[in-house]
Scaffold this motif. Sequence first.
Motif, PDB file in Angstrom:
ATOM      1  N   UNK A 123       5.571  15.742  -9.228  1.00  0.00           N
ATOM      2  CA  UNK A 123       5.249  14.554  -8.464  1.00  0.00           C
ATOM      3  C   UNK A 123       5.813  13.697  -9.161  1.00  0.00           C
ATOM      4  N   UNK A 124       6.049  13.653 -11.023  1.00  0.00           N
ATOM      5  CA  UNK A 124       6.929  12.974 -11.694  1.00  0.00           C
ATOM      6  C   UNK A 124       8.461  13.146 -11.774  1.00  0.00           C
ATOM      7  N   UNK A 125       9.291  13.967 -11.016  1.00  0.00           N
ATOM      8  CA  UNK A 125      10.125  14.219 -10.332  1.00  0.00           C
ATOM      9  C   UNK A 125      10.634  13.985  -9.361  1.00  0.00           C
ATOM     10  N   UNK A 126       9.672  14.013  -8.479  1.00  0.00           N
ATOM     11  CA  UNK A 126       9.607  12.825  -6.858  1.00  0.00           C
ATOM     12  C   UNK A 126       8.595  11.506  -7.095  1.00  0.00           C
ATOM     13  N   UNK A 132      14.100   9.397  -8.049  1.00  0.00           N
ATOM     14  CA  UNK A 132      12.986  10.072  -7.617  1.00  0.00           C
ATOM     15  C   UNK A 132      12.825   9.946  -6.381  1.00  0.00           C
ATOM     16  N   UNK A 133      12.818  11.084  -5.897  1.00  0.00           N
ATOM     17  CA  UNK A 133      13.408  11.380  -3.785  1.00  0.00           C
ATOM     18  C   UNK A 133      12.358  10.535  -2.715  1.00  0.00           C
ATOM     19  N   UNK A 134      10.978  10.961  -3.263  1.00  0.00           N
ATOM     20  CA  UNK A 134      10.339  10.476  -2.976  1.00  0.00           C
ATOM     21  C   UNK A 134       9.950   8.572  -2.929  1.00  0.00           C
ATOM     22  N   UNK A 135      10.045   7.750  -4.352  1.00  0.00           N
ATOM     23  CA  UNK A 135      10.044   6.722  -4.934  1.00  0.00           C
ATOM     24  C   UNK A 135      11.135   5.739  -4.206  1.00  0.00           C
ATOM     25  N   UNK A 140      12.911   2.054   0.340  1.00  0.00           N
ATOM     26  CA  UNK A 140      13.742   2.556   2.252  1.00  0.00           C
ATOM     27  C   UNK A 140      13.270   1.730   2.743  1.00  0.00           C
ATOM     28  N   UNK A 141      12.150   1.615   2.875  1.00  0.00           N
ATOM     29  CA  UNK A 141      11.405   1.504   4.044  1.00  0.00           C
ATOM     30  C   UNK A 141      10.444  -0.324   3.709  1.00  0.00           C
ATOM     31  N   UNK A 142      10.845   0.033   2.563  1.00  0.00           N
ATOM     32  CA  UNK A 142      10.293  -1.131   1.990  1.00  0.00           C
ATOM     33  C   UNK A 142       8.929  -1.321   1.486  1.00  0.00           C
ATOM     34  N   UNK A 143       8.385  -0.399   0.250  1.00  0.00           N
ATOM     35  CA  UNK A 143       7.050   0.118  -0.007  1.00  0.00           C
ATOM     36  C   UNK A 143       7.468   0.605  -1.271  1.00  0.00           C
ATOM     37  N   UNK A 145       7.822  -0.317  -5.787  1.00  0.00           N
ATOM     38  CA  UNK A 145       7.339  -0.004  -6.923  1.00  0.00           C
ATOM     39  C   UNK A 145       6.380   1.303  -6.639  1.00  0.00           C
ATOM     40  N   UNK A 146       6.331   2.253  -5.887  1.00  0.00           N
ATOM     41  CA  UNK A 146       5.496   3.791  -6.139  1.00  0.00           C
ATOM     42  C   UNK A 146       5.992   4.172  -7.235  1.00  0.00           C
ATOM     43  N   UNK A 147       5.491   4.414  -8.297  1.00  0.00           N
ATOM     44  CA  UNK A 147       6.134   5.253  -9.524  1.00  0.00           C
ATOM     45  C   UNK A 147       4.840   5.400 -10.672  1.00  0.00           C
TER      46      UNK A 147
END
Length: 292
Positions: A123-126, A132-135, A140-143, A145-147
């Motif tokens: 999850x640290x990488x994501x 981070x792929x997930x970050x 890209x969809x406007x959300x 700061x999720x780190x």
Amino acid sequence: KKPFRNRKESWAAAILLLPALFGFAVFWIYPTIRGTYYSMTDFNLLREPEFIGLENFRQIASDPQVWSSLRITAVFAVANIVLVMVLALVLAALMQRLNLKTWLRSVLLLPWLVPNVAIALIWGWLLDANVGYLSNLLDSIGIGGVTFYNPKAALWIIVMISVWSGLGYTALLLYAGMLQVPSELYEAGSIDGASETRMFFGITLPLIRPVIALVVVMSAIGSFQVFDLVLIGYGGNPIPAVRTIFFYIYQTAFGFFRMGYGSAIALVLAVLLGALTAIQMRAMRANRSDLS
């Protein structure tokens, strides 16, 4: 006098229990006694422990970092327990009603079987702010700061990872409890015209109360011991928003080399968890089952 056969069985039982009793004494009783002693010393690895009585405990009462860490841990514990219990009950009820295949139920255990260290690294990488792929996907969809390093989102990210990890195992425990409920009760409820929702709240939940109590107590103890996600996810340097009580104990003992003070905090936490467990078990009447 006891019959010869009973005495022989008693000796056999004692011999078989010896390895477990030895492990219990070495890995629980001895560390507990030694930790209690260190909690009343100024032990710091650089010199021999010097007895200082209750000074460490008096310092705990006025240490803002202890209370801040406890507050953060309590918020994490409450959020984690509530989310896991609600989602696990829904998932267990679906498994009970849909009669899922064994391999599908086994898949639910996979996140729980992954070591916490690996979970924290993955999850640290994501959620890495740069690669981070997930970050990047959420950006890209406007959300944005999720780190891990967003002070407002960090604690809730840790909560969500913990929920993801333990949900399947908790659901299977609850599902096992639901399988003990006699099917005749559901048949009677169906004949009386009760809906699935009413039977769930009127039959299932009351009858699996001991299992729910066990799960809640286990979740509470595990939540107060959250450490791996914080240590590994932040490379050993978490932001204040997620500095839990277990990490503070670790930091105090092995970062600042204040072994005595760290032992005192750990002892206080152990007493708090013991009291919390006793209150939970009593409030939920965990020792009594309506199935008996």
